[in-house]
Scaffold this motif. Structure first.
Motif, PDB file in Angstrom:
ATOM      1  N   ARG A  38       0.847  -1.206   0.000  1.00  0.00           N
ATOM      2  CA  ARG A  38       0.000   0.000   0.000  1.00  0.00           C
ATOM      3  C   ARG A  38       0.879   1.251   0.000  1.00  0.00           C
ATOM      4  O   ARG A  38       0.605   2.215  -0.730  1.00  0.00           O
ATOM      5  CB  ARG A  38      -0.920  -0.004   1.225  1.00  0.00           C
ATOM      6  N   ASP A  39       1.937   1.223   0.815  1.00  0.00           N
ATOM      7  CA  ASP A  39       2.865   2.361   0.833  1.00  0.00           C
ATOM      8  C   ASP A  39       3.549   2.516  -0.528  1.00  0.00           C
ATOM      9  O   ASP A  39       3.729   3.627  -1.026  1.00  0.00           O
ATOM     10  CB  ASP A  39       3.931   2.158   1.914  1.00  0.00           C
ATOM     11  N   THR A  42       1.654   4.368  -3.169  1.00  0.00           N
ATOM     12  CA  THR A  42       1.457   5.813  -2.982  1.00  0.00           C
ATOM     13  C   THR A  42       2.763   6.596  -3.074  1.00  0.00           C
ATOM     14  O   THR A  42       2.735   7.829  -3.102  1.00  0.00           O
ATOM     15  CB  THR A  42       0.797   6.087  -1.615  1.00  0.00           C
TER      16      THR A  42
END
Length: 438
Positions: A38-39, A42
């Motif tokens: 997820r990091d 982004t």
């Protein structure tokens, strides 16, 4: 050395990114594989992105099977297509077929997990990790058919990354690094290599071995082919594998026999390299040894015994009683060593093999996978060899019979077109005669 320097360079970038991430997020940042992904999705900075990608690779290699399966579920559910965005893009394109709307539609139709894989691939060892991820995924597809959508996206990317233009052909010989030679022993899928003496024979003066490699996997063969330099078409594999067999001067050979082709990476299943490899090897051998006039395989028939065991009824040439009698005689596991039995069933069994290879189809293509492969490459189904492989595996797969697929350089393209466009099984007159249904 080049790979080492490049790896060191990328790792230094990742180390710098790691410092930035730790300084910015501290202990609050997730360290699960899903959280790091997820990091990663982004992040826009190259250094931090590479650091996160490297962390994903490390977490994958440490993960247990249940954690790996959870990651696959994450790829399926959390980074999948957004149906609403797709619907909006379709409507926009239907109303205005502009380049911008077409590009927006294409973007909407690509699941975000493809971009995630691209970012993971940026890490040192990223390509190998993704190949390993797909290997794991493929092993679960029967139990978890819903994961086929994830598999399709992975395969789509790997087809591009392992394009023929990126592959490098190398001849494998006794001077090849031991780490690669060990993998040949491990990956041999047709005729088991029993040890270093066996391998040495397969790399002797009258033998050749070639493999495809990818720059991102420098010590991992993708596929390799073993070749025997002989006189005439070989009819049996045991003499080719005999450690004490006579060594032939390669300049005296007139035929190159491709007797084993092994795919090495389960994570690249469905991505074909063999057709390119065979044609490249023919080119390499022709340049090295102009005395070679013939190129042929000595191939197994891996699907025959399974088909024969399930086959009920008759063929055009053989009655049901005759076929049942062959099955009955073959219940004796040592039948091939008994002259009276083997001579009795030789003719009907060869007819059954010919029928299977020529007439049995799945979606208008030959039922046998090896036959599909070589016919699709432009080979001709040339000859059936009685008891050409009496090993345990050879008897189990195809009752000991082997096939020569002949590569006639002047006919390869014509045979390929006949198979692809007309769905024709290009075969010699002798095999067609055996396969006649009346």
């Amino acid at each position: 050395m080049k790979q080492t320097l490049v790896g060191q360079f990328f790792n230094s970038i990742a180390d710098a990114g790691r410092e930035l991430l730790d300084r910015g997020a501290g202990k609050s940042r997730s360290h699960t594989i899903e959280g790091v992904c997820r990091d990663l999705m982004t992040q826009k900075g190259e250094a931090s992105g590479m650091a996160l990608a490297r962390e994903v690779v490390g977490l994958w290699h440490k993960a247990e099977d249940d954690q790996r399966l959870a990651f696959m579920e994450f790829l399926l559910k959390e980074v999948s297509l957004d149906s609403e965005k797709v619907d909006e893009a379709v409507k926009a394109y239907e109303s205005d077929k502009s380049f911008e709307n077409r590009r927006a539609l294409a973007a909407a139709l690509e699941a975000p997990r493809q971009e995630l894989m691209r970012r993971i691939n940026f890490a040192p060892g990223g390509t190998a990790a993704i190949v390993d991820m797909r290997k794991f995924l493929v092993s679960y597809l029967r139990k978890k058919p819903e994961l086929r959508a994830v598999d399709a996206d992975m395969q789509h990317l790997l087809v591009s990354w392992f394009n023929r233009g990126f592959l490098e052909i190398e001849e494998i010989n006794w001077k090849t690094p031991a780490v690669v030679l060990e993998k040949l022993i491990k990956y041999e899928a047709v005729h088991e290599i029993t040890g270093w003496d066996d391998l040495r024979r397969r790399l002797d003066q009258d033998r050749r071995c070639f493999a495809f490699f990818h720059p991102a996997l420098p010590e991992e063969p993708l596929i390799f082919v073993e070749v025997a330099l002989v006189k005439g078409l070989a009819a049996a594999v045991q003499p080719l594998l005999d450690l004490e067999g006579e060594r032939l001067d390669p300049t005296k050979a007139d035929t190159a026999i491709f007797y084993s082709i092994s795919n090495c990476q389960e994570g690249l299943k469905g991505i074909s390299f063999g057709n390119f490899l065979i044609k490249q090897v023919v080119s390499e051998l022709s340049a090295e040894l102009p005395n070679l006039k013939h190129f042929s395989t000595l191939s197994p028939i891996p699907g025959f015994m399974k088909w024969f065991a399930e086959f009920e009824g008759r063929t055009g040439r053989l009655s049901k009683d005759e076929i049942d009698n062959v099955k009955k005689e073959m219940l004796d596991k040592d039948w091939f060593n008994k002259e009276e039995v083997s001579s009795k069933i030789k003719e009907p069994l060869e007819q059954l093999v010919a029928h299977y290879l020529v007439n049995e189809k799945s979606r208008n293509r030959p039922l046998d996978p090896v036959s599909r492969f070589h016919l699709g490459n432009g080979a001709r189904l040339e000859r059936i060899n009685w008891l050409g492989d009496i090993s345990e595996n050879g008897m189990k797969q195809s009752a000991g019979l082997l096939v020569n697929y002949y590569y006639s350089l002047k006919d390869i393209e014509r045979n390929h077109e006949a198979y692809i466009n007309d769905r024709q099984v290009v075969a010699s007159s002798s095999i067609l005669s055996l396969a006649k249904d009346n």
